[in-house]
Design an enzyme around this catalytic site. Sequence first.
Site, PDB file in Angstrom:
ATOM      1  N   ASP A  89     -11.952   7.262   4.123  1.00 11.59           N
ATOM      2  CA  ASP A  89     -10.738   6.802   4.730  1.00 11.59           C
ATOM      3  C   ASP A  89     -10.278   5.245   4.877  1.00 11.59           C
ATOM      4  O   ASP A  89      -9.123   5.025   5.017  1.00 11.59           O
ATOM      5  CB  ASP A  89     -10.973   7.102   6.214  1.00 11.59           C
ATOM      6  CG  ASP A  89      -9.448   7.511   6.808  1.00 11.59           C
ATOM      7  OD1 ASP A  89      -8.428   7.542   6.337  1.00 11.59           O
ATOM      8  OD2 ASP A  89      -9.381   7.895   8.203  1.00 11.59           O
ATOM      9  N   ASP A 137      -2.452  10.264   3.346  1.00  7.43           N
ATOM     10  CA  ASP A 137      -3.795   9.787   3.696  1.00  7.43           C
ATOM     11  C   ASP A 137      -4.521  10.984   4.639  1.00  7.43           C
ATOM     12  O   ASP A 137      -4.306  11.071   5.875  1.00  7.43           O
ATOM     13  CB  ASP A 137      -3.984   8.642   4.580  1.00  7.43           C
ATOM     14  CG  ASP A 137      -5.289   7.912   4.612  1.00  7.43           C
ATOM     15  OD1 ASP A 137      -6.033   8.730   4.050  1.00  7.43           O
ATOM     16  OD2 ASP A 137      -5.297   6.983   5.345  1.00  7.43           O
ATOM     17  N   LYS A 187      -9.937  13.145   8.196  1.00  7.92           N
ATOM     18  CA  LYS A 187      -9.398  12.751   9.480  1.00  7.92           C
ATOM     19  C   LYS A 187      -9.262  13.975  10.263  1.00  7.92           C
ATOM     20  O   LYS A 187      -9.137  15.159   9.669  1.00  7.92           O
ATOM     21  CB  LYS A 187      -7.978  12.261   9.076  1.00  7.92           C
ATOM     22  CG  LYS A 187      -7.604  10.769   8.604  1.00  7.92           C
ATOM     23  CD  LYS A 187      -6.324  10.374   8.726  1.00  7.92           C
ATOM     24  CE  LYS A 187      -6.106   8.908   8.148  1.00  7.92           C
ATOM     25  NZ  LYS A 187      -6.864   7.815   8.963  1.00  7.92           N
ATOM     26  N   ARG A 189      -7.845  -0.348   1.187  1.00  7.48           N
ATOM     27  CA  ARG A 189      -8.335  -1.742   0.825  1.00  7.48           C
ATOM     28  C   ARG A 189      -8.963  -1.312  -0.601  1.00  7.48           C
ATOM     29  O   ARG A 189      -9.063  -2.383  -1.519  1.00  7.48           O
ATOM     30  CB  ARG A 189      -9.213  -2.480   1.625  1.00  7.48           C
ATOM     31  CG  ARG A 189     -10.262  -1.369   1.818  1.00  7.48           C
ATOM     32  CD  ARG A 189     -11.318  -1.846   3.170  1.00  7.48           C
ATOM     33  NE  ARG A 189     -10.468  -1.452   4.520  1.00  7.48           N
ATOM     34  CZ  ARG A 189     -11.001  -1.450   5.597  1.00  7.48           C
ATOM     35  NH1 ARG A 189     -12.167  -2.151   6.037  1.00  7.48           N
ATOM     36  NH2 ARG A 189     -10.391  -0.868   6.816  1.00  7.48           N
ATOM     37  N   ASP A 212       1.953   6.593   5.351  1.00  2.00           N
ATOM     38  CA  ASP A 212       0.974   5.662   4.602  1.00  2.00           C
ATOM     39  C   ASP A 212       1.307   4.955   3.392  1.00  2.00           C
ATOM     40  O   ASP A 212       0.654   4.105   2.963  1.00  2.00           O
ATOM     41  CB  ASP A 212      -0.497   6.365   4.862  1.00  2.00           C
ATOM     42  CG  ASP A 212      -1.685   5.387   5.015  1.00  2.00           C
ATOM     43  OD1 ASP A 212      -1.413   4.373   5.692  1.00  2.00           O
ATOM     44  OD2 ASP A 212      -2.714   5.436   4.404  1.00  2.00           O
ATOM     45  N   GLU A 233      -9.261   3.776   2.389  1.00  2.00           N
ATOM     46  CA  GLU A 233      -9.038   3.811   0.996  1.00  2.00           C
ATOM     47  C   GLU A 233      -7.979   2.605   0.620  1.00  2.00           C
ATOM     48  O   GLU A 233      -7.517   2.394  -0.375  1.00  2.00           O
ATOM     49  CB  GLU A 233      -8.019   5.281   0.748  1.00  2.00           C
ATOM     50  CG  GLU A 233      -6.690   5.388   1.234  1.00  2.00           C
ATOM     51  CD  GLU A 233      -6.529   5.304   2.541  1.00  2.00           C
ATOM     52  OE1 GLU A 233      -7.293   5.590   3.345  1.00  2.00           O
ATOM     53  OE2 GLU A 233      -5.495   4.896   2.967  1.00  2.00           O
ATOM     54  N   LYS A 257       0.712  -1.233   0.063  1.00  2.00           N
ATOM     55  CA  LYS A 257      -0.147   0.108   0.077  1.00  2.00           C
ATOM     56  C   LYS A 257       0.886   1.242  -0.007  1.00  2.00           C
ATOM     57  O   LYS A 257       1.690   1.411   0.722  1.00  2.00           O
ATOM     58  CB  LYS A 257      -0.934   0.028   1.307  1.00  2.00           C
ATOM     59  CG  LYS A 257      -1.548   1.451   1.629  1.00  2.00           C
ATOM     60  CD  LYS A 257      -2.519   1.226   2.605  1.00  2.00           C
ATOM     61  CE  LYS A 257      -3.147   2.641   3.091  1.00  2.00           C
ATOM     62  NZ  LYS A 257      -3.698   2.723   4.362  1.00  2.00           N
TER      63      LYS A 257
HETATM   64  N1  BES Z   1      -3.992   4.708   7.026  1.00  2.00           N
HETATM   65  C1  BES Z   1      -5.074   4.351   7.741  1.00  2.00           C
HETATM   66  C2  BES Z   1      -4.469   3.515   8.867  1.00  2.00           C
HETATM   67  C3  BES Z   1      -3.648   3.830   9.953  1.00  2.00           C
HETATM   68  C4  BES Z   1      -4.190   4.301  11.312  1.00  2.00           C
HETATM   69  C5  BES Z   1      -2.348   3.624   9.711  1.00  2.00           C
HETATM   70  C6  BES Z   1      -3.240   4.563  12.077  1.00  2.00           C
HETATM   71  C7  BES Z   1      -1.452   4.133  10.765  1.00  2.00           C
HETATM   72  C8  BES Z   1      -1.759   4.772  11.992  1.00  2.00           C
HETATM   73  C9  BES Z   1      -6.340   3.817   6.884  1.00  2.00           C
HETATM   74  O1  BES Z   1      -6.343   4.326   6.018  1.00  2.00           O
HETATM   75  C10 BES Z   1      -7.532   4.210   7.804  1.00  2.00           C
HETATM   76  O2  BES Z   1      -7.728   5.466   7.885  1.00  2.00           O
HETATM   77  N2  BES Z   1      -8.306   3.269   8.249  1.00  2.00           N
HETATM   78  C11 BES Z   1      -9.365   3.423   9.055  1.00  2.00           C
HETATM   79  C12 BES Z   1     -10.454   2.490   8.503  1.00  2.00           C
HETATM   80  C13 BES Z   1     -11.828   2.789   9.061  1.00  2.00           C
HETATM   81  C14 BES Z   1     -12.292   4.048   8.201  1.00  2.00           C
HETATM   82  C15 BES Z   1     -12.939   1.655   8.513  1.00  2.00           C
HETATM   83  C16 BES Z   1      -9.244   3.335  10.410  1.00  2.00           C
HETATM   84  O3  BES Z   1      -8.267   2.626  10.960  1.00  2.00           O
HETATM   85  O4  BES Z   1      -9.770   3.977  11.170  1.00  2.00           O
HETATM   86 ZN    ZN Z   2      -4.252   4.906   4.775  1.00  2.00          ZN
HETATM   87 ZN    ZN Z   3      -7.313   6.065   5.469  1.00  2.66          ZN
END
Ligand code: BES
Ligand code: ZN
Ligand code: ZN
Length: 494
Positions: free
Chosen positions: A344, A267, A274, A348, A285, A346, A262
Amino acid sequence: MNIEVKEVKLTEAKLPLLLIVLTEEAKEKEAHLKLTGALKKMAKGVIELGDFKATKGESTLLYSNGKIPSERIMLLGLGKKAEINPEMLRATLGEASRKIRDLGVEKLGVSLSHLTQGKLTEEAAAEIAAEAFIMGSFSDTFHKTKDLDKFKAIKELHLITQKDTEGIARAVEQGLIIAEAVNLCRRLAWGPPNHITPTRLAEEAKNLEALKVKTTVYDRDQAKKMGLHSFLAVAKGTTEAPQFIVMEYGDPKHPTVALIGKAITFDSGGISLKPGENMHTMKADMTGGAVVIASMKAVAQLKLPLHVMGVVPATDNMPDGGAYHPGDVVDTYSGLTVEVISTDAEGRMILNDALSYAAKNYKPTVMFDFATLTGAIEIALGEHAMGYFANDDSVAERIEEASKTSGERVWRMPLWDVYDEQLKSDVADWKHTGGRPGGAITAARFLSKFVMDVPWAHFDIAGQDEQTSDKGYNPKGSRGPAVRLIIDLLRYWR
Ligand code: BES
Ligand code: ZN
Ligand code: ZN
């Protein structure tokens, strides 16, 4: 860092610093010092004074004042002999490497025979020492313009042995390649998002052509023609050019391994923006993509007898007027349709296309993906382990083995189909998120729809990208996670 193997007596080596590791047993029995002449006298002296007990990580600096040709001697404690293992040795040497670097010493020698006290061979010890010094003393000025003289570096490491062998030279070479790959990953992962763009990642990949890594980069238009709709849905919200990067190393006659990473170069969360606090950490990210690029480099340098494909979908995730919305239904490369719940989630969206692209076009023996995918994995495991999900027990066994040899902690998470309930959509084949409960697992279940029947493991490395203070062989900053694990997976492939 230049690393050389030197066949010379410790009492005859002429270096700014000699590093000698000792165990607590040295207090009781002189034989454990494994030293002779003036060196033995000096070490015995500090031990008898009670100033050095050889506890784990303890160090003391002696000045030879002409008694031996080397100017300084650093004694470094390893604790009890029975408790030495490769990972603790790597961490203890890594910690010491920064002390030595910060002394301003640019050249040192390490006694290999002392490193073998935990029943290691000199070959194994040589690899560990090379890795520990290169990873442990890593620093980068990044974009600083002031006080650059504060950035010190060790330039030359001599591994001192009584019997120089081809095996030691090979081990040093491997340690060097692996640790430099970790540092490359760290540099990319920690670089700012206005510099480490998808285009820059594509350039990094193209740089590997000199190592016979064939790189093909697809831009927005080409990706559209190829049907990478889910990847492009994320890229709709940014004016920064997305790049779908494909790397290939080795002869297709060998088993094909696909590495997928990824690479969200920033992000923001997109329309599901966010919170502002800590948003800057989302520059990392793209760590999964950096892991894959750095690993491809090491695979090529090590000339592994495998056919390795690297696939890195790279784009920013931004909330522009053209950005994808929560509620959108998006086509994917696989043909399945996906209902977007949060923009967010993104990671997947770009990974599903990359996984089915690799599965369909390369029919790999195995696929591994690496992604800072969910905050949920960080809640589950904290910062001390990567979570992985595997659809195949023999792949999981290989991962456990590589975890032991590399010292990179992993924990297998469940991939049970009961979690699919949370991914049911009223308007598309699947929703792409399943709510907060088991968030890392539903993410992995979602990805599993896109791997066809290829044996596969997904590594959720969120929580692994950042290290907030110096620790062992990891200085503050990106750890360059999973690189050593992958390389051990691949170099011991049978
Ligand atoms: N890049 C983030 C995940 C992340 C969080 C990486 C903290 C490093 C530290 C990912 O894209 C994300 O935002 N995931 C969300 C998914 C949710 C919206 C289902 C999350 O984990 O909150
Ligand atoms: Zn991300
Ligand atoms: Zn994200």
